[in-house]
Motif scaffolding. Structure first.
Motif, PDB file in Angstrom:
ATOM      1  N   UNK A 153       0.824  -1.238  -0.204  1.00 42.75           N
ATOM      2  CA  UNK A 153       0.478   0.031  -0.122  1.00 42.75           C
ATOM      3  C   UNK A 153       0.940   1.270  -0.247  1.00 42.75           C
ATOM      4  N   UNK A 154       1.711   1.430  -1.092  1.00 39.45           N
ATOM      5  CA  UNK A 154       2.580   2.383  -0.975  1.00 39.45           C
ATOM      6  C   UNK A 154       2.885   3.176  -2.204  1.00 39.45           C
ATOM      7  N   UNK A 174      -4.942   1.247  -1.815  1.00 37.58           N
ATOM      8  CA  UNK A 174      -4.849   1.833   0.223  1.00 37.58           C
ATOM      9  C   UNK A 174      -5.925   1.527   0.364  1.00 37.58           C
ATOM     10  N   UNK A 175      -5.728   1.809   2.057  1.00 35.86           N
ATOM     11  CA  UNK A 175      -7.079   1.334   3.229  1.00 35.86           C
ATOM     12  C   UNK A 175      -7.571   2.012   4.084  1.00 35.86           C
ATOM     13  N   UNK A 176      -8.243   2.196   4.361  1.00 36.00           N
ATOM     14  CA  UNK A 176      -8.924   2.652   5.068  1.00 36.00           C
ATOM     15  C   UNK A 176      -8.796   2.026   6.828  1.00 36.00           C
ATOM     16  N   UNK A 207     -10.325   1.058  -1.924  1.00 34.32           N
ATOM     17  CA  UNK A 207      -9.593   0.291  -0.696  1.00 34.32           C
ATOM     18  C   UNK A 207     -10.243  -0.437   0.207  1.00 34.32           C
ATOM     19  N   UNK A 208      -8.803  -0.893   0.478  1.00 27.14           N
ATOM     20  CA  UNK A 208      -9.360  -2.386   1.753  1.00 27.14           C
ATOM     21  C   UNK A 208     -10.256  -1.950   2.729  1.00 27.14           C
ATOM     22  N   UNK A 209     -11.095  -3.064   2.909  1.00 30.70           N
ATOM     23  CA  UNK A 209     -11.857  -2.323   4.434  1.00 30.70           C
ATOM     24  C   UNK A 209     -11.387  -2.382   5.979  1.00 30.70           C
ATOM     25  N   UNK A 309      -0.383   4.435   2.603  1.00 27.71           N
ATOM     26  CA  UNK A 309      -2.280   5.183   1.827  1.00 27.71           C
ATOM     27  C   UNK A 309      -2.801   4.624   2.308  1.00 27.71           C
ATOM     28  N   UNK A 310      -3.502   6.530   3.205  1.00 22.83           N
ATOM     29  CA  UNK A 310      -5.047   5.528   3.496  1.00 22.83           C
ATOM     30  C   UNK A 310      -6.034   6.618   3.188  1.00 22.83           C
TER      31      UNK A 310
END
Length: 315
Positions: A153-154, A174-176, A207-209, A309-310
């Protein structure tokens, strides 16, 4: 029926040759769709040992049994053993996933190099890395990639802009943000568009939750140690309230030692009423929606060292 999008990161040579194909067979048995995202260049997993000096690294390694899951040989690639070229040696294994009906996309060129460097790098370095993976994908699959999911997630703003230049309509880079128990910090968080380099990008971010297995295993949450006996129930508790979700799994983990846990999740999610989806399926559901436009943000997550990354909170 809510969607449970399965995003499979394939980080290593071993994960491509063994774990990803194990997951192909497992998903077929469960009639579950998914997207496989491949590392396409050299496997320099051994170089990741340099992360030992980062805060939280030893804690994560001790919790997730890195040697057990990745194998000692993989941890020597690029250090005591030559780094195998995944795309050259495992092209047929990748095509097997596509022939089985699964969407395939780009994870990265060199996982360790990208994860450890991209945040600080300029447009030229970023473009070279991404062009190598794009060219290799086309050589293997005979068509341009449709999607991307960043290693670790970069990303940087130049990388997000390259996704638009490649014509990719959707990605999951990215992510939540999550609370300590793995629940969403913003229950309404979901797909969005990015504002980067002074403009709004077309590529939709999915984004991944949910937390990953390696972020939960070995942690103490609400007074209970999360282990193999209760981790599936812990995640299923997070999905009781139906909404679309993206779950990131790894060929090296759920495709090998942690496969029984993943099967528990698949059974539980089906009982909860979810439909298993690829990233393409999810994109088809949301692409015409009124999505928020948000800036590039970095942040930390429980159980994972360093920043990534969020998705920012509500716009």
């Amino acid at each position: 029926m809510p969607l449970l999008t399965l995003k499979i990161d394939v980080d290593t040579y071993r994960g491509t040759r063994e774990g990803a194909l194990n997951l192909v067979r497992l998903l077929q048995r469960h009639q579950a769709n998914a997207t496989f995202l491949y590392s396409l260049g050299p496997d320099h997993t051994g170089w990741a040992l340099r992360r030992a000096f980062r805060p939280g690294f030893f804690q994560k390694v001790s919790r997730t049994s890195v040697v057990e899951h990745y194998g000692l040989k993989t941890l020597m690639y690029g250090v005591l053993l030559p780094a195998p070229d995944i795309g050259k040696t495992c092209a047929d294994e990748m095509r097997q996933a596509q022939r089985a009906g699964f969407e395939c996309g780009i994870h990265t060129w060199d996982h360790v190099v990208w994860q450890d460097n991209v945040r600080q790098r300029d447009a030229d370095w970023t473009a070279r890395q991404m062009q190598q993976s794009h060219d290799r994908f086309q050589a293997i699959f005979g068509s341009a990639p449709r999607t991307h999911g960043a290693a670790g997630w970069q990303m940087n703003e130049h990388a997000f802009a390259r996704l638009d230049a490649f014509g990719m309509e959707y990605a999951s880079d990215g992510r939540c943000l999550l609370n300590d128990d793995g629940s969403l910090a913003d229950p309404g968080a979901g797909p969005y568009r990015l504002q980067a380099l002074g403009k709004t990008l077309s590529c939709i971010q999915l984004p991944t939750t949910l937390p990953t297995l390696d972020e939960l295993l070995g942690r103490t949450i609400n007074g209970r140690v999360i282990d193999a006996s209760n981790i599936a129930a812990t995640i299923l508790k997070l999905t009781e309230r139906q909404r679309d979700h993206v779950f990131t799994l790894h060929a090296e983990l759920e495709g090998q030692k942690l496969a029984p846990i993943f099967e528990q999740l698949l059974d539980g999610w089906r009982q909860q009423g979810y439909r298993f989806a690829s990233m393409a399926d999810y994109h088809a559901e949301v692409k015409h929606g009124d999505l928020p436009i948000l800036p590039v943000r970095w942040g930390s997550l429980p159980g994972r060292s360093g920043e990534l990354i969020v998705r920012p909170g509500r716009a």
